[in-house]
Design an enzyme around this catalytic site. Structure first.
Site, PDB file in Angstrom:
ATOM      1  NE  ARG A 258      -3.094  -0.227   3.425  1.00 30.55           N
ATOM      2  CZ  ARG A 258      -3.858  -0.003   3.885  1.00 30.55           C
ATOM      3  NH1 ARG A 258      -4.972  -0.027   2.918  1.00 30.55           N
ATOM      4  NH2 ARG A 258      -3.493   0.622   5.087  1.00 30.55           N
ATOM      5  CG  ASP A 259       3.848   4.213   1.467  1.00 28.38           C
ATOM      6  OD1 ASP A 259       2.700   5.028   0.111  1.00 28.38           O
ATOM      7  OD2 ASP A 259       4.006   4.615   2.532  1.00 28.38           O
ATOM      8  CG  LEU A 260       6.229  -0.497  -4.200  1.00 30.27           C
ATOM      9  CD1 LEU A 260       7.338  -1.654  -3.068  1.00 30.27           C
ATOM     10  CD2 LEU A 260       5.683  -1.063  -5.573  1.00 30.27           C
TER      11      LEU A 260
ATOM     12  CG  ASN B 254       8.335   2.758   2.229  1.00 29.57           C
ATOM     13  OD1 ASN B 254       9.306   3.807   2.592  1.00 29.57           O
ATOM     14  ND2 ASN B 254       7.012   3.229   1.650  1.00 29.57           N
TER      15      ASN B 254
ATOM     16  CB  THR C  21       3.476   8.372  -1.672  1.00 28.56           C
ATOM     17  OG1 THR C  21       3.588   8.023  -0.567  1.00 28.56           O
ATOM     18  CG2 THR C  21       4.067   9.405  -1.982  1.00 28.56           C
TER      19      THR C  21
END
Length: 233
Positions: free
Chosen positions: A40-42, A46, A81
């Protein structure tokens, strides 16, 4: 990227290794781990690189796990993001493995071009990086997307295939996006690839308008960060 030194460190063979490594990591999360995990936040910040430039997916603070045959869920609080979040997640709160696939596609195009999707600008149009890549692709000029820092080291077949796969991953409709198992397969062979359809959020305005409209009915959290594109740690 953080600076010219990191650009020079990450020649095309290293970048291609990073692309394939991220793909294998996502395949493990989506299919091979005990519980199916959606990150969900690749995003670039990260992805950590070890001393040998091997990628590791990090920061699972927003990740969600699923058991059994579950493959998607809906949330009233959209987190992620700008620039990486998928259309269906931003507008409807619907997330699935295909949401991660969208983020992966954005990453691939960033790695090839050396540019961030969000904040990308071009003198000839108002498109973001996804729109720019799509325009070059349909005009038969995808090589213009390649970062100058990797031109001398690049394998044209691998670069063109990466761009093609990236565009398949960022298609607007999640049904059209490939699974990560298919992505790994496409990156590992030379078979003909399907033609991609128009990407989601190919202009900055698209994302801003959907994000704004979503706040009318649900909270929206868009994590800001200073992205260092695949900086070695």
């Amino acid at each position: 990227m953080a600076d010219e030194t990191h650009r020079l460190q990450l020649d095309w063979p290293k970048r291609y290794n990073v692309i394939k490594g991220i793909a294998r990591g996502l395949l493990y999360l989506h299919q091979d781990s005990r519980l199916r995990v959606i990150h969900r936040d690749l995003k670039a910040s990260n992805i950590l690189l070890d001393d040998e430039m091997n990628p590791k997916i990090s920061d699972f603070g927003l990740a969600r796990s699923f058991g059994g045959n579950e493959t998607e869920a809906n949330t009233n609080k959209v987190v992620g993001t700008y620039g990486y979040i998928s259309p269906e997640y931003a507008s409807e709160g619907l997330y699935s493995t295909k949401s991660d696939v969208f983020s992966f596609g954005v990453l691939v195009l960033e790695i090839v071009s050396g540019n961030k999707n969000r904040g990308f600008s071009h003198p000839d149009h108002q498109l973001n990086l996804l729109g720019h890549a799509w325009r070059l692709f349909i005009e038969g000029k995808p090589l213009e997307l390649i970062s100058e820092s990797i031109i001398e080291s690049c394998n044209l077949f691998e670069v063109l295939r990466s761009i093609h796969v990236g565009l398949l991953c960022v298609q607007e409709n999640p049904v059209d996006r490939p699974s990560m198992s298919y992505v790994v397969l496409m990156l590992g062979n030379e078979d003909a690839l399907p033609q991609p359809k128009q990407p989601g959020f190919f202009t900055e305005r698209d994302l801003i308008e959907v994000a704004y409209s979503s706040t009318q009915s649900k909270p929206y959290s868009a994590n800001e960060c200073s992205i260092s594109l695949l900086e070695a740690r």
